[in-house]
Design an enzyme around this catalytic site. Structure first.
Site, PDB file in Angstrom:
ATOM      1  N   HIS A   1      -9.655   1.152  -9.483  1.00 12.98           N
ATOM      2  CA  HIS A   1      -8.229   1.311  -9.598  1.00 12.98           C
ATOM      3  C   HIS A   1      -7.586   0.511 -11.022  1.00 12.98           C
ATOM      4  O   HIS A   1      -6.337   0.874 -11.420  1.00 12.98           O
ATOM      5  CB  HIS A   1      -7.446   0.765  -8.609  1.00 12.98           C
ATOM      6  CG  HIS A   1      -6.415   0.948  -8.110  1.00 12.98           C
ATOM      7  ND1 HIS A   1      -5.834   1.032  -6.979  1.00 12.98           N
ATOM      8  CD2 HIS A   1      -5.328   2.012  -8.804  1.00 12.98           C
ATOM      9  CE1 HIS A   1      -4.491   1.634  -6.853  1.00 12.98           C
ATOM     10  NE2 HIS A   1      -4.472   2.197  -7.932  1.00 12.98           N
TER      11      HIS A   1
ATOM     12  N   ASP B   1      -2.483   1.605  -0.966  1.00 14.77           N
ATOM     13  CA  ASP B   1      -3.896   0.704  -0.971  1.00 14.77           C
ATOM     14  C   ASP B   1      -3.666  -0.303  -0.047  1.00 14.77           C
ATOM     15  O   ASP B   1      -2.891  -0.706   0.710  1.00 14.77           O
ATOM     16  CB  ASP B   1      -3.527   0.210  -2.236  1.00 14.77           C
ATOM     17  CG  ASP B   1      -4.899  -0.449  -3.058  1.00 14.77           C
ATOM     18  OD1 ASP B   1      -5.687  -1.008  -2.218  1.00 14.77           O
ATOM     19  OD2 ASP B   1      -5.037  -0.282  -4.149  1.00 14.77           O
TER      20      ASP B   1
ATOM     21  N   HIS C   1      -4.941  -3.162  -0.617  1.00 12.43           N
ATOM     22  CA  HIS C   1      -4.610  -4.245  -1.288  1.00 12.43           C
ATOM     23  C   HIS C   1      -3.703  -4.380  -2.457  1.00 12.43           C
ATOM     24  O   HIS C   1      -3.131  -3.152  -2.987  1.00 12.43           O
ATOM     25  CB  HIS C   1      -5.840  -4.772  -2.106  1.00 12.43           C
ATOM     26  CG  HIS C   1      -7.382  -4.595  -1.384  1.00 12.43           C
ATOM     27  ND1 HIS C   1      -8.005  -3.570  -1.147  1.00 12.43           N
ATOM     28  CD2 HIS C   1      -8.104  -5.701  -0.877  1.00 12.43           C
ATOM     29  CE1 HIS C   1      -8.974  -3.814  -0.684  1.00 12.43           C
ATOM     30  NE2 HIS C   1      -9.130  -5.172  -0.370  1.00 12.43           N
TER      31      HIS C   1
ATOM     32  N   ASP D   1      -3.303  -5.708  -5.324  1.00 18.10           N
ATOM     33  CA  ASP D   1      -3.879  -5.532  -6.728  1.00 18.10           C
ATOM     34  C   ASP D   1      -2.890  -6.351  -7.675  1.00 18.10           C
ATOM     35  O   ASP D   1      -2.510  -5.766  -8.975  1.00 18.10           O
ATOM     36  CB  ASP D   1      -3.936  -3.921  -7.272  1.00 18.10           C
ATOM     37  CG  ASP D   1      -5.065  -3.423  -6.246  1.00 18.10           C
ATOM     38  OD1 ASP D   1      -5.955  -4.075  -5.715  1.00 18.10           O
ATOM     39  OD2 ASP D   1      -5.135  -1.917  -6.360  1.00 18.10           O
TER      40      ASP D   1
ATOM     41  N   HIS E   1     -10.045  -4.382 -11.133  1.00 22.58           N
ATOM     42  CA  HIS E   1      -9.451  -3.432 -10.319  1.00 22.58           C
ATOM     43  C   HIS E   1      -8.224  -3.900  -9.428  1.00 22.58           C
ATOM     44  O   HIS E   1      -7.311  -3.246  -8.622  1.00 22.58           O
ATOM     45  CB  HIS E   1     -10.310  -2.440  -9.569  1.00 22.58           C
ATOM     46  CG  HIS E   1     -11.129  -3.079  -8.639  1.00 22.58           C
ATOM     47  ND1 HIS E   1     -11.731  -2.328  -7.647  1.00 22.58           N
ATOM     48  CD2 HIS E   1     -11.284  -4.553  -8.231  1.00 22.58           C
ATOM     49  CE1 HIS E   1     -12.558  -3.390  -6.683  1.00 22.58           C
ATOM     50  NE2 HIS E   1     -12.097  -4.392  -7.070  1.00 22.58           N
TER      51      HIS E   1
ATOM     52  N   ASP F   1      -5.560   4.966  -3.414  1.00 22.26           N
ATOM     53  CA  ASP F   1      -6.654   4.356  -3.377  1.00 22.26           C
ATOM     54  C   ASP F   1      -7.434   4.778  -2.112  1.00 22.26           C
ATOM     55  O   ASP F   1      -6.758   4.494  -0.980  1.00 22.26           O
ATOM     56  CB  ASP F   1      -6.524   2.903  -3.447  1.00 22.26           C
ATOM     57  CG  ASP F   1      -7.714   1.960  -3.278  1.00 22.26           C
ATOM     58  OD1 ASP F   1      -8.757   2.319  -2.685  1.00 22.26           O
ATOM     59  OD2 ASP F   1      -7.898   0.925  -4.342  1.00 22.26           O
TER      60      ASP F   1
ATOM     61  N   ASP G   1      -9.078   3.134  -0.138  1.00 20.97           N
ATOM     62  CA  ASP G   1      -9.056   2.273   1.035  1.00 20.97           C
ATOM     63  C   ASP G   1      -7.551   1.787   1.486  1.00 20.97           C
ATOM     64  O   ASP G   1      -7.404   1.344   2.467  1.00 20.97           O
ATOM     65  CB  ASP G   1      -9.361   0.860   0.516  1.00 20.97           C
ATOM     66  CG  ASP G   1      -8.622   0.157  -0.430  1.00 20.97           C
ATOM     67  OD1 ASP G   1      -7.204   0.463  -0.518  1.00 20.97           O
ATOM     68  OD2 ASP G   1      -9.174  -0.748  -1.152  1.00 20.97           O
TER      69      ASP G   1
ATOM     70  N   GLU H   1     -11.130   4.857  -6.676  1.00 22.92           N
ATOM     71  CA  GLU H   1     -12.006   4.084  -5.742  1.00 22.92           C
ATOM     72  C   GLU H   1     -12.835   4.976  -4.844  1.00 22.92           C
ATOM     73  O   GLU H   1     -13.606   4.470  -3.913  1.00 22.92           O
ATOM     74  CB  GLU H   1     -11.096   3.008  -4.955  1.00 22.92           C
ATOM     75  CG  GLU H   1     -10.397   2.144  -5.873  1.00 22.92           C
ATOM     76  CD  GLU H   1     -11.402   1.059  -6.395  1.00 22.92           C
ATOM     77  OE1 GLU H   1     -12.515   0.754  -6.195  1.00 22.92           O
ATOM     78  OE2 GLU H   1     -10.873   0.181  -7.193  1.00 22.92           O
TER      79      GLU H   1
END
Length: 333
Positions: free
Chosen positions: A118, A145, A147, A149, A162, A249, A251, A294
């Protein structure tokens, strides 16, 4: 007979008629920003899973530019105070990608960047933001995402870049050396929408609150629903005649349906929730530029995650199951 609509049916029956029809695909085989190696193989896997064919079948003019090579000689980028691993490598990728996505936007092509970790979003969005600023348009980013980030070199527990991409784009201190003299744009924190979040570090939490970033975590999505939450963002972008970039992403998705990621967090979006987000974005007519990041084929199961990302991309660009009129916030069909 196919269960999916043809490109011609899709264009006539649904979605704004003025949607751009030209796409540029660029691979960014970078994993310098991550701790788990393997995402550099992501672009090849997404091509193997059929991303180019899927978009061409929808009627798009797709120009696959291949993978962007990193120069053998990196431009010197002094690492900042704190922890920011492989800063020079991440900076080199950011500069290259900003140049490419800006060029695609100027040429009237929608950029789709295949990652890679990312950290590449620093460059892909930096180039799109530059184009938006020159066009006098506000850029909004939908960050799908697990997260946020939004770490900086001084707040990051790991130092993996990332996890810093959104913070860098919003001009947090510590990233001044990323672009050097390379032209690029930035993102206003109030126009960043973090969507599907379920993991935030303490330092990030304070920054996000102070900067006024829109954080749509899974608790909020559980309470209000995916459709209501994404339509709120769509309405805001449309009301400002803004441009939209989607940074997806792996995830963001629940690891049971997309295991091919090195930073899996339980409780992510389901198959239908993710497709609903993409379908509503297509119907909005915003025609966003896109990152797919990712994907780690080494951790995937028989291409399961790659195939899902390709299917989600097809939904974002107009693939539908049945050409029925549907009720939206803008009126009844």
């Amino acid at each position: 007979m196919s269960r999916e609509r043809t490109a011609e049916e899709g264009l006539e029956a649904r979605g704004p008629s003025a949607l751009p029809r030209a796409i540029a695909i660029l691979g960014a085989p970078v994993d310098a920003g991550a701790s788990v190696p393997g995402s550099a193989m992501g672009p090849a896997m997404l091509r193997t899973a059929g991303i180019v064919k899927s978009l061409r079948d929808l009627g798009y003019d797709v120009d696959d530019r291949g993978d962007l090579p990193l120069p053998l000689s990196l431009v010197h980028a002094a690492a900042p105070e704190g922890k920011a691993h492989r800063f020079a490598h991440v900076s080199a990728w950011a500069r290259l990608l900003a140049r490419e996505t800006y060029g695609f936007m100027r040429a009237g092509r929608i950029p789709i960047v295949l990652g890679g970790d990312h950290s590449l979003a620093m460059g892909s969005i930096g180039g799109v933001a530059r184009h938006a600023a020159e066009a006098g348009r506000e850029l909004f980013v939908l960050w799908l995402d697990a997260h946020s980030d939004f770490n900086t070199p001084l707040t990051s527990p790991s130092g993996n870049m990332h996890g810093m991409a959104a913070a860098m784009l919003c001009r947090e201190p510590g990233f001044e050396g990323v672009f050097g003299d390379e032209p690029h744009g930035f993102l206003e924190p109030g126009r960043l929408h973090l969507f599907g979040i379920r993991s935030i570090d303490s330092g990030e939490r304070r920054l996000l609150q102070d900067r006024g970033v829109d954080v749509v975590d899974m608790r909020m999505l559980d309470e209000h629903g995916f459709a209501v939450s994404i339509r709120r963002i769509i309405d805001r972008v449309r009301a400002r005649s803004g441009l939209l970039h989607v940074s997806l992403d792996v995830d963001f998705l629940d690891p049971t349906i997309a295991p091919g990621v090195g930073t899996a967090v339980p409780g992510g979006a389901t198959y239908r929730e993710a497709h609903l987000v993409m379908e509503l974005l297509y119907e909005s007519g915003l025609s966003p530029s896109l990152d797919l990041v990712e994907l780690n084929p080494f951790l995937d199961e028989r291409g399961k995650s790659a195939l899902l990302l390709v299917d989600l991309t097809a939904s974002l660009f107009g693939r539908q199951v049945y050409p029925a009129a549907r009720r939206t916030d803008q009126g009844a069909g």
